[in-house]
Design a protein around this motif. Structure first.
Motif, PDB file in Angstrom:
ATOM      1  N   ARG A 164      60.080  47.798  56.189  1.00  0.00           N
ATOM      2  CA  ARG A 164      59.743  49.220  56.206  1.00  0.00           C
ATOM      3  C   ARG A 164      58.970  49.596  57.469  1.00  0.00           C
ATOM      4  NH1 ARG A 164      58.684  53.484  57.111  1.00  0.00           N
ATOM      5  NH2 ARG A 164      58.242  55.308  55.807  1.00  0.00           N
ATOM      6  N   ASP A 165      58.114  48.709  57.929  1.00  0.00           N
ATOM      7  CA  ASP A 165      57.313  49.013  59.117  1.00  0.00           C
ATOM      8  C   ASP A 165      58.097  48.861  60.416  1.00  0.00           C
ATOM      9  OD1 ASP A 165      57.506  46.254  58.812  1.00  0.00           O
ATOM     10  OD2 ASP A 165      55.592  45.881  59.811  1.00  0.00           O
ATOM     11  N   LYS A 166      59.355  48.383  60.324  1.00  0.00           N
ATOM     12  CA  LYS A 166      60.204  48.214  61.505  1.00  0.00           C
ATOM     13  C   LYS A 166      61.317  49.268  61.550  1.00  0.00           C
ATOM     14  CE  LYS A 166      58.099  44.362  62.686  1.00  0.00           C
ATOM     15  NZ  LYS A 166      57.249  44.269  63.899  1.00  0.00           N
ATOM     16  N   ALA A 167      61.209  50.300  60.735  1.00  0.00           N
ATOM     17  CA  ALA A 167      62.295  51.270  60.581  1.00  0.00           C
ATOM     18  C   ALA A 167      62.720  51.889  61.898  1.00  0.00           C
ATOM     19  CB  ALA A 167      61.889  52.355  59.588  1.00  0.00           C
ATOM     20  N   HIS A 168      61.788  52.118  62.807  1.00  0.00           N
ATOM     21  CA  HIS A 168      62.107  52.827  64.050  1.00  0.00           C
ATOM     22  C   HIS A 168      62.207  51.894  65.259  1.00  0.00           C
ATOM     23  CE1 HIS A 168      61.752  56.540  61.860  1.00  0.00           C
ATOM     24  NE2 HIS A 168      60.574  56.161  61.413  1.00  0.00           N
ATOM     25  N   GLU A 169      62.276  50.588  64.970  1.00  0.00           N
ATOM     26  CA  GLU A 169      62.457  49.608  66.043  1.00  0.00           C
ATOM     27  C   GLU A 169      63.951  49.350  66.269  1.00  0.00           C
ATOM     28  OE1 GLU A 169      60.142  48.456  67.842  1.00  0.00           O
ATOM     29  OE2 GLU A 169      58.273  48.471  66.700  1.00  0.00           O
ATOM     30  N   HIS A 170      64.330  49.050  67.506  1.00  0.00           N
ATOM     31  CA  HIS A 170      65.679  48.627  67.813  1.00  0.00           C
ATOM     32  C   HIS A 170      65.800  47.115  67.603  1.00  0.00           C
ATOM     33  CE1 HIS A 170      65.953  52.602  69.672  1.00  0.00           C
ATOM     34  NE2 HIS A 170      67.272  52.445  69.672  1.00  0.00           N
TER      35      HIS A 170
END
Length: 277
Positions: A164-170
């Motif tokens: 969830r905390d990596k949702a906006h990571e590529h």
């Protein structure tokens, strides 16, 4: 462009390890596949009951990955039948048919793919999309959900696999294990009836393998129907209802997991002795 697969109703029947009257969720009947002169699958048959976990093992080149790709028609079989959820998938009538060709695949192919999730050895996540976008893409294109609805569902699945905390990571900002968990979340977002895993830990560093196997154990405990190609025999003995050993494009031996602690077939024993040594 040839015709895409067509789904037709068929009469179900009990499998060898299933109660009488139970229709298999998946049935592969005498499937053959060639690549040039190489016969990769030689009349392979397999039945998988709803909620069953089947682990497929065997040496490299034995046809395990091709079998999975034939199940969801990423690689159409040359002959034989694939029956999913009581409906027969007709092979395409033209070798020019492209199983990845978007709308040209037709409604029936979309239906099949939306019900059969697949996790690959090398992740196959889209590098130009964030983790959230990777998961929402199939939801908007396959299920027709709005972007807002898709993002809610995608975040739930990312939470489920601890991303969830990596949702906006590529993906280039994710570890190999995180990429594989992203691939699992993407497949689960479509709420499939069957999950196919093609050696999902073989491309990972050893310290990352445990995390992916833990996610797969959770899926098995939840009742997900799974066909898993793997060399992780500890996982197989713990989770599998049935193990299938393939060699040279054929099923050599299959049975309950406990049977493979003392296999019946000499070739199976030789393979297990080599990988468990």
């Amino acid at each position: 462009m040839g015709d895409p697969p067509r789904l037709e109703p068929v009469a179900g029947h009990a499998g060898r390890d299933q109660p009488v009257g139970t229709v298999p969720l998946l049935e592969v009947r005498e499937v053959c596949k060639r690549f040039g002169d190489n016969l990769v699958l030689d009349r392979v048959s397999l039945r998988v009951a709803p909620g069953e976990v089947v682990v497929v093992i065997g040496p490299s080149g034995s046809g395990k990955s091709t079998l999975l790709r034939c199940i969801n028609f990423l690689t159409p079989p040359d002959s034989g039948d694939v029956v999913f959820s009581g409906r027969q998938v007709q092979p395409p009538r033209s070798s020019a048919w492209n199983p990845l060709a978007g709308r040209s695949g037709g409604r029936d192919l979309v239906r099949l793919r939306s019900q059969v999730g697949m996790v690959f050895q090398h992740f196959n996540v889209f590098p130009h999309l964030t983790a959230l976008q990777n998961v929402t893409l199939g939801l908007t294109r396959v299920t027709g959900r709005s972007k807002a609805e898709a993002e809610v569902r995608a975040l739930e699945q990312l939470e489920r696999v601890g991303l969830r905390d990596k949702a906006h990571e590529h993906p280039d900002r994710l570890s190999g294990g995180q990429k594989q968990r992203l691939a699992i979340a993407r497949a689960l977002a479509l709420d499939p009836k069957l999950m196919l895993f093609d050696e999902p830990t073989s491309a990972l560093d050893p310290e990352l393998v445990g995390g992916i196997l833990a996610e797969m154990r959770k899926l098995a405990r939840s009742g997900m129907t799974m066909v898993v190609v793997t060399h992780e025999m500890g996982f197989a003995f713990e989770v599998a209802d049935r193990i299938v050993f393939m060699d040279d494009g054929r099923v050599v031996e299959e049975g309950p997991a406990e049977q493979f602690r003392n296999p019946l077939h000499e070739r199976t024993r030789a393979f297990l002795d080599a990988i468990l040594a």
